[in-house]
Scaffold this motif. Structure first.
Motif, short mmCIF file in Angstrom:
data_model
loop_
_atom_site.label_atom_id
_atom_site.label_comp_id
_atom_site.label_asym_id
_atom_site.label_seq_id
_atom_site.Cartn_x
_atom_site.Cartn_y
_atom_site.Cartn_z
N GLN A 10 -3.08 -5.11 12.65
CA GLN A 10 -3.82 -5.46 13.85
C GLN A 10 -2.99 -6.33 14.68
N LYS A 11 -2.57 -6.19 15.88
CA LYS A 11 -1.82 -7.09 16.73
C LYS A 11 -0.51 -7.69 15.83
N GLY A 12 -0.04 -6.81 15.36
CA GLY A 12 1.36 -7.14 14.82
C GLY A 12 1.35 -7.59 13.45
N GLU A 13 0.22 -7.81 12.75
CA GLU A 13 -0.08 -8.25 11.59
C GLU A 13 -0.81 -7.59 10.52
N ILE A 14 -0.42 -7.53 9.24
CA ILE A 14 -1.19 -7.08 8.15
C ILE A 14 -2.36 -7.56 7.99
N ILE A 15 -3.79 -6.99 7.90
CA ILE A 15 -4.96 -8.06 7.83
C ILE A 15 -5.49 -7.59 6.63
N LEU A 16 -5.20 -6.08 6.17
CA LEU A 16 -6.11 -5.54 4.97
C LEU A 16 -4.80 -4.78 4.18
N GLU A 17 -4.98 -4.59 2.93
CA GLU A 17 -4.47 -3.69 2.23
C GLU A 17 -5.10 -3.36 0.83
N SER A 18 -4.63 -2.31 0.40
CA SER A 18 -5.55 -1.74 -0.96
C SER A 18 -5.10 -2.91 -1.91
N SER A 19 -5.87 -2.97 -2.95
CA SER A 19 -5.85 -3.88 -4.18
C SER A 19 -6.94 -3.61 -5.01
N GLY A 20 -6.68 -4.02 -6.22
CA GLY A 20 -7.58 -3.93 -7.36
C GLY A 20 -8.10 -2.53 -7.51
N ASP A 21 -9.22 -2.10 -7.43
CA ASP A 21 -10.16 -0.75 -7.69
C ASP A 21 -9.39 0.09 -6.61
N ASP A 22 -8.63 0.90 -6.53
CA ASP A 22 -8.04 1.67 -5.35
C ASP A 22 -9.30 2.27 -4.46
N HIS A 27 -10.04 8.33 8.30
CA HIS A 27 -10.68 9.26 7.16
C HIS A 27 -9.65 10.07 6.48
N LYS A 28 -8.95 10.73 7.49
CA LYS A 28 -7.70 11.55 6.48
C LYS A 28 -6.65 10.90 5.96
N ALA A 29 -6.23 9.86 6.73
CA ALA A 29 -5.09 8.97 6.01
C ALA A 29 -5.48 8.56 4.70
N ILE A 30 -6.37 7.69 4.64
CA ILE A 30 -6.88 7.06 3.43
C ILE A 30 -7.15 8.15 2.39
N ALA A 31 -7.64 9.48 2.67
CA ALA A 31 -8.01 10.63 1.63
C ALA A 31 -6.91 10.92 1.07
N ILE A 32 -5.87 10.76 1.52
CA ILE A 32 -4.60 11.43 0.93
C ILE A 32 -3.75 10.09 0.45
N ALA A 33 -3.87 9.10 0.99
CA ALA A 33 -2.85 7.99 0.54
C ALA A 33 -3.05 7.23 -0.85
N ASP A 34 -1.91 6.85 -1.18
CA ASP A 34 -1.98 6.02 -2.61
C ASP A 34 -2.18 4.56 -2.31
N GLN A 44 5.11 -2.78 1.22
CA GLN A 44 5.70 -2.00 0.43
C GLN A 44 5.41 -0.48 0.39
N VAL A 45 6.51 0.49 0.36
CA VAL A 45 6.26 1.86 0.13
C VAL A 45 6.97 2.04 -1.03
N ARG A 46 5.88 2.62 -2.02
CA ARG A 46 6.60 2.88 -3.51
C ARG A 46 6.95 4.49 -3.49
N ALA A 47 8.01 4.50 -4.28
CA ALA A 47 8.85 5.99 -4.66
C ALA A 47 7.89 6.83 -5.06
N GLY A 48 7.76 8.04 -4.27
CA GLY A 48 6.94 9.18 -4.87
C GLY A 48 5.48 9.01 -4.13
N GLU A 49 5.16 7.87 -3.43
CA GLU A 49 3.87 7.87 -2.94
C GLU A 49 3.46 8.20 -1.45
N ILE A 50 2.32 8.31 -1.19
CA ILE A 50 2.17 8.16 0.35
C ILE A 50 1.47 6.96 0.55
N THR A 51 2.21 6.20 1.50
CA THR A 51 1.36 4.93 2.01
C THR A 51 1.07 5.32 3.28
N CYS A 52 -0.13 4.70 3.91
CA CYS A 52 -0.53 5.06 5.28
C CYS A 52 -0.51 3.53 6.01
#
Length: 241
Positions: free
Chosen positions: A209-221, A196-203, A23-31
């Motif tokens: 990895q190999k076409g699958e989402i293996i990790l995502e932000s959750s809990g304490d951002d 480093h750069k992407a995570i620093a600015i992302a919400d 999901q890409v939420r409105a008004g945010e930067i998603t990396c």
């Protein structure tokens, strides 16, 4: 604003994305992080309709767009800054920018958007009559970014904007991404290898990895993004080895 529901895509018999949910939420930067061949660029091509899902659905502002033609998707307010810039190298800087405004009919609005582009990157105004193919890599990236912004997009897709740039230019590009998001409220999906750069600015962050989402932000951002960075960098080192 944007949602993938169990999206799978193929190039012929080769499966590139497998049951991707994001999901890409409105008004945010998603990396979206991932190494070469992970499926990042295919994700963007799927959003803009250059690749059609084999299964699953792509929603934009709650409506399916995976069956639409690319021009129709662009008119909905989605613009792309492609990997490698993809400028019209024999045209001037300003001619490239004006191509980005092809969906806008109001000439006054087009001129206002040009002024915004030149305010964003003053160097482009200095070089507006210069043939774009003669620009440096950093300047070409500025043109590519402003060309996309000329259409007043609601959602901006950026594919590897830091690729091949010097550190000082990378900082300028990423500072500008934040500025566009904060000042204009433009929602951004940032595809990057520079964790480093992407995570620093992302919400919010995903790792592909190999076409699958293996990790995502959750809990304490802050904690989850740090874990993603560690896991992603560890996997990148393993892959390189």
């Amino acid at each position: 604003m944007l949602q993938f529901n169990n999206v799978t895509t193929h190039y012929g018999a080769i499966r590139v994305l497998r049951d991707v949910n994001l999901q890409v939420r409105a008004g945010e930067i998603t990396c979206l992080l991932g190494s070469n061949g992970a499926g990042k660029t295919t994700t963007i091509k799927t959003i803009v309709g250059l690749v059609k899902p084999t299964s699953g659905e792509v929603l934009y502002q709650g409506k399916r767009i995976d069956s639409l033609r690319t021009p129709d998707i662009v008119r909905l307010g989605i613009a792309s800054v492609p990997e490698g810039r993809r400028l019209f190298s024999k045209l001037t800087v300003e001619e490239n920018l004006l191509i980005g405004a092809c969906t806008i009919k109001d000439q006054k609005q087009i001129q206002e958007n040009l002024k915004k582009s030149y305010k964003l990157f003053p160097r482009l105004e200095e070089r507006k009559k210069q043939i774009s193919g003669t620009l440096s890599g950093g300047e070409q990236q500025m043109v590519a970014m402003c060309r996309a912004l000329m259409s007043n997009p609601k959602l901006l897709l950026m594919d590897e904007p830091s690729l091949g740039l010097a550190p000082i230019l990378i900082k300028e590009i990423f500072d500008t991404i934040v500025r566009v998001n904060r000042e204009d409220g433009t929602t951004i999906l940032l595809i990057e290898q520079n964790a480093h750069k992407a995570i620093a600015i992302a919400d919010y962050a995903y790792v592909l990895q190999k076409g699958e989402i293996i990790l995502e932000s959750s809990g304490d951002d802050a904690i989850s993004k740090e874990k993603i960075q560690q896991a992603y960098l560890h996997k990148s080192v393993d892959a390189a080895g």
